[in-house]
Design an enzyme around this catalytic site. Structure first.
Site, short mmCIF file in Angstrom:
data_model
loop_
_atom_site.label_atom_id
_atom_site.label_comp_id
_atom_site.label_asym_id
_atom_site.label_seq_id
_atom_site.Cartn_x
_atom_site.Cartn_y
_atom_site.Cartn_z
CG ASP A 534 -39.16 -3.20 28.77
OD1 ASP A 534 -39.50 -4.33 28.24
OD2 ASP A 534 -39.66 -2.23 27.79
CD GLU A 614 -6.84 10.81 32.60
OE1 GLU A 614 -7.41 11.70 33.16
OE2 GLU A 614 -6.61 11.51 31.00
#
Ligand code: GLA
Length: 757
Positions: A534, A614
Site C-alpha cells: 500500500d 541456464e
C-alpha cells in the site's frame, strides 16, 4: 494559484493541470461539494444542483421552511452523522452524555504554500513550487469538536490529496467511533467499481462491476492492508477502457485495517467514504487532543485506466517514496526458496560464490539466521545470530559476501514473536492477547503490541545494533500473520478499541526511526508476499515483495493487478525454479525472467542446481535488465492486454516519456493451432517518428516462413512508423510451446519514411 476562494459565491476551487475541484460554503455553513472533473473556470458550479424536495429527507433547523434543502440530498465535503444525512457518515462520535453524531459547520479556511504533513503518519510531500495546501476548519458546536479538512493540491502531478484532523476543542472527553479520511460525493455519472481482491499467493486481482444501489465495501479487518482487499478503488465510467473514458481513483495511504464504502444513493449520487476501518476502531479524545486520519490520494482523468496508473506511478515515485534507493536495488539472490531454514555458513558462502560468478549483485539471507530458528515454530523476537548455524556470526558472512563484490541483505520480522523465544519468555505481556483466553495463532506466532513505546524502543535498539554492527545493506521487513485477540495489556479497558490503530502508528514509528537512522540501507516491505502492499508502506520501503507466488504465469495477473495503482519499480519479483514450488507449473526460464524483469528483478533459487545453459542465460538476463531497468522503472507503463489476463496472450509495454524507446513484453498463455499470431497496438510512441526493432529475445518455438528465424526476420533493417505501430499495431507470428514469450525493444531512428511523409 492552484487554490482560489471566491468571496461572493463562497466557493473554494482547486485547480490541477487538468482537473478542477470545487466546494461551497452554503448559507447554513455546511460545506457542500460541487465538482471534481475536467478543468473548468473557477466560476461557481452551484447551478448544477436543482433543488427538489425528495421527501423523507430532513431539513436543517435553519432551513425548516425550505424542504428542498437537505443534507440528505446535497453533495457534502465531509458528511455528518445523526443530523439529517442518512448516507454514509465520514465522522461519528459520542459525547460523554451519550449523545452521538455531528453537525459540522464552516468556521474558516487557510491557503498555504507547500504540502501539509500528518504527524506520525505517512503522507505525500511536495515543495512550495509543487504543491499548495487548503485547510478548512469545521466545527460541531454541541460537542466542541473541530475538524480540519486538508487538501494537498499538486498542480503538475494532477493529484489532490485529502486528510482530516479532529480536535477536541470542548471541555469534556469525546469518543471517536469513526474518523474517515475522505468523503467524496460524485453526483453525476454511470459508474463501475474497480477494486482489487485476493488471498495469500493471489494478491490484487482486479474486479470490475457495475455499482448497484446500496453500499459496496472494500475493507480489511486484519490489522494489515491485506492480501484480500487492497485500499485502492477506481470508479470507471461504464464506457471507460484502458485508453479512454473517465476514471476516478482513491488510494488510501494506510497499512492497517481499512475500509472504503461506496454508496449509490436514491438520487444516483455516489459517495465514497474511506479511512481506518471503524469496525475495529474507536478513539478517546481528551480536551485539547487531536486525532489525525490517514491520507487519501485522488486522481481524475478522462483518458482511461492507463492514465490513472500513469499518474499514481509518477506520484508515488516523486511524492510518496522517500528513499533515494527506489529502482536502485542490486540484482539480488534470496535464500528462501533455495534453502528455507536449512543452511550453514559454508553452504551460504558456496551459494554466494556461485551467485557472484553469475554477476548477481546482492545476497539476501532470508528467514532462519537468528535465535533458535530451525522452523517457523520458534525464535521470532530474538534478533541475534543463531551461532549453531553461523558460528562466526553475521559479520563473517557479510564480510565474505562483500569480498565477493556483492552487497549483503537480511530478513527480519520485527512485529512478531514466537512463544518459544527469549523475548516472549521475558515479556509475555508484549504480545496482543485477551485476558483469560488462549490467543489464536498464525504460523505459530503472536503479534507484538506495537502500540507500546517500550516495545518499539526495544526493537529499535535490537535492530539498529543488528544493522550497524553487521555490514547490512538491505533489509527485508516481513509480517507473516494477521491480527487477532486485539487487546493491549498497556491500555485501560475503555481504550482497547485504539489498539489496532496504535499498532500501525508504532510500526510507522519504528520504520521511520530505522529508515532515518540508516538512509543508505534499502528496506523492502513484505507480508507473506504482498499482504501489505500500500501507499503507506511505500513511504518507508521503496519496494515490496509482491507475492509469495513466484510462478511466472500467476505473477502475470498479480503484477498486472498491482500495476493499476503501484509503480513497477516497487514490485518485488524474482526468478525461481521449476516445477514452481507454489503451483507445480513449469515455465521456460526466459519467460520467468521476462516476468520478473517487470519488477525489481532477482533470483530465488540455488545457482548450484542450474545447468551450464541456464547459467549463461542468467548472465544474459542480468546484462539485459541492467540495460533496461531505467526504462522499466521510470518509463510509462501500458497494459496492452486485458488486466484479468483472460486473453490468449498477456502483453505490456514500457515507453520512454519522449517516445524514443519502447519495450514490448508478451507471454503466450494459451497457444492456438493455426492461429494468426499475436496482434498488439503499441502506445506512447511519437506518431510521426520512425522506429526499428533494436533487440528481440524469444522463448519458445517460433513459426516463420522461409526458415529464417524470427529474430533475424525482425532484426532485419525493417522500419515502422510510430503511427502504424500504435494505430494499425504489430503482429507477431504464432509462438508455440509452454508459455513462450517475447521481449522487443523498439528504438526511434533518425530517419524519414516515405509513408511517414
Ligand atoms: C514470508 C515471505 C517469504 C519468506 C518467508 C520466510 O512468507 O513472504 O518470502 O521470507 O516469509 O519465513
Amino acid at each position: 494559484m492552484a487554490i482560489i476562494y471566491n468571496t461572493e459565491h463562497r466557493t473554494i476551487t482547486l485547480h490541477t493541470g487538468r482537473t478542477t475541484y470545487q466546494m461551497q460554503i452554503d448559507p447554513n455553513g455546511h460545506l457542500l461539494h460541487l465538482y471534481y472533473g475536467a478543468r473548468v473556470p473557477d466560476t461557481s458550479l452551484a447551478y448544477l444542483y436543482v433543488l427538489t424536495d425528495c421527501g423523507f429527507s430532513p431539513n436543517s433547523y435553519e432551513s425548516r421552511y425550505r424542504r428542498d434543502i437537505s443534507l440528505d440530498i446535497l453533495p457534502q465535503e465531509y458528511s455528518s452523522c445523526n443530523t439529517g444525512d442518512y448516507r454514509l457518515p465520514a465522522l461519528d462520535l459520542s459525547a460523554d452524555n451519550g449523545a452521538w453524531g455531528t453537525d459540522l459547520r464552516y468556521v474558516s479556511h487557510d491557503i498555504l504554500p507547500g504540502k501539509y504533513h500528518l504527524p506520525g503518519l505517512p503522507a505525500s510531500f511536495g515543495s512550495e513550487s509543487e504543491a499548495e495546501t487548503l485547510s478548512v476548519l469545521l466545527k460541531d458546536e454541541a460537542t466542541g469538536t473541530e475538524v480540519t479538512l486538508l487538501y494537498g493540491v499538486f498542480e503538475d502531478a494532477d493529484m489532490i490529496t485529502r486528510a482530516a484532523m479532529i480536535r477536541n476543542a470542548g471541555s469534556r472527553t469525546i469518543r471517536l467511533e469513526k474518523a474517515s479520511s475522505l468523503c467524496l460525493d460524485v453526483p453525476f455519472g454511470q459508474w463501475d467499481l474497480l477494486h482489487f481482491h485476493g488471498r495469500h499467493c493471489m494478491e490484487r486481482m482486479p474486479e470490475r462491476q457495475r455499482l448497484i444501489h446500496g453500499i459496496q465495501t472494500v475493507s480489511s479487518r486484519r490489522g494489515a492492508s491485506s492480501h484480500h482487499q487492497n485500499p485502492f478503488v477506481v470508479l470507471m465510467d461504464h464506457a471507460a477502457t484502458e485508453t479512454s473514458g473517465v476514471c476516478l481513483g482513491a488510494m488510501l495511504a494506510y497499512s492497517g485495517s481499512h475500509r472504503t464504502d461506496i454508496e449509490l444513493d436514491q438520487t444516483g449520487l455516489v459517495r465514497i467514504v474511506s479511512g481506518i476501518n471503524e469496525d475495529t476502531f474507536a478513539w478517546e479524545l481528551a480536551p485539547g487532543e487531536t486525532f489525525s486520519a490517514p491520507e487519501v490520494l485522488l486522481c481524475w482523468t478522462d483518458q482511461g485506466l492507463g492514465d490513472i496508473s500513469h499518474h499514481y506511478h509518477r506520484f508515488l515515485l516523486n511524492h510518496m517514496i522517500r528513499s533515494k534507493l527506489v529502482n536502485r536495488c542490486p540484482i539480488l539472490i534470496n535464500t528462501w526458496e533455495a534453502m528455507m531454514f536449512d543452511f550453514t555458513a559454508e553452504r551460504l558462502m558456496h551459494f554466494a560464490q556461485d551467485a557472484a560468478e553469475l554477476g548477481i549483485g546482492m545476497l539476501v539471507l532470508d528467514d532462519g539466521w537468528f535465535g533458535n530458528r530451525n522452523s517457523d515454530n520458534s525464535g521470532l523476537g530474538d534478533w541475534t545470530v543463531n551461532t549453531s548455524k553461523l558460528p562466526g556470526g553475521l559479520l563473517e558472512i557479510a564480510n565474505g559476501v562483500h569480498a565477493l563484490g556483492m552487497k549483503f541483505g537480511l530478513w527480519i520480522e520485527p512485529e512478531m514473536v514466537n512463544e518459544d523465544s527469549d523475548l516472549y519468555r521475558a515479556h509475555p505481556d508484549w504480545a496482543l492477547s485477551v485476558p483469560g483466553r488462549k490467543p489464536s495463532m498464525g504460523r505459530n506466532q503472536l503479534v507484538l503490541d506495537m502500540g507500546r513505546c517500550e516495545v518499539v524502543d526495544a526493537l529499535f535498539e535490537m535492530l539498529s545494533t543488528l544493522i550497524s554492527q553487521n555490514g547490512i545493506d538491505y533489509i527485508k521487513w516481513d509480517m507473516n500473520r494477521n491480527m487477532t485477540d486485539i487487546y493491549s495489556h498497556a491500555l485501560p479497558e475503555e481504550r482497547q478499541p485504539e489498539a489496532s490503530h496504535r499498532y500501525i502508528l508504532g510500526v510507522y514509528d519504528l520504520m521511520d526511526r530505522l529508515t532515518t537512522a540508516f538512509p543508505e540501507v534499502l528496506f523492502e516491505g513484505c507480508a507473506g508476499g504482498g499482504g501489505r502492499f500500500d501507499a503507506g508502506m511505500l513511504y518507508y520501503t521503496p519496494q515490496i515483495w509482491c507475492s509469495d507466488d513466484t510462478d511466472a504465469i500467476e505473477r502475470l495477473t498479480i503484477q498486472m493487478g498491482t500495476s493499476v495503482g503501484y509503480p513497477i519499480a516497487t514490485v518485488g519479483a524474482h526468478v525461481s525454479i521449476c516445477p514452481n514450488q507454489q503451483t507445480g507449473r513449469t515455465v521456460p526460464f526466459g519467460t520467468r525472467a521476462l516476468t520478473a524483469m517487470s519488477g525489481t528483478f532477482g533470483y530465488e533459487l540455488d545457482p548450484a542446481h542450474l545447468t551450464e545453459e541456464e547459467k549463461s542465460q542468467v548472465k544474459g538476463q542480468i546484462e539485459r535488465f541492467k540495460k533496461l531497468r531505467e526504462l522499466i522503472g521510470t518509463g510509462r507503463y501500458h497494459r496492452l492486454s486485458d488486466f484479468n489476463c483472460e486473453q490468449d496472450v498477456v502483453a505490456w509495454e514500457f515507453s520512454k516519456e519522449d517516445g524514443s524507446q519502447a519495450l514490448l513484453n508478451l507471454v503466450v498463455t494459451h497457444p492456438r493451432a493455426n492461429g494468426h499470431g499475436s496482434h498488439v497496438k503499441l502506445r506512447g510512441l511519437c506518431s510521426d517518428a520512425v522506429y526499428r526493432i533494436a533487440e528481440a529475445v524469444f522463448e519458445g518455438r517460433q513459426i516463420v516462413l522461409e526458415s529464417t528465424s524470427l529474430s533475424e526476420t525482425l532484426l532485419e533493417d525493417r522500419r515502422f512508423s510510430g503511427a502504424s505501430l500504435m494505430q494499425a499495431g504489430f503482429t507477431l507470428p504464432p509462438l508455440l510451446g509452454d508459455y513462450p514469450s517475447v521481449q522487443l525493444l523498439f528504438e526511434r531512428v533518425d530517419e524519414v519514411l516515405e509513408c511517414v511523409r
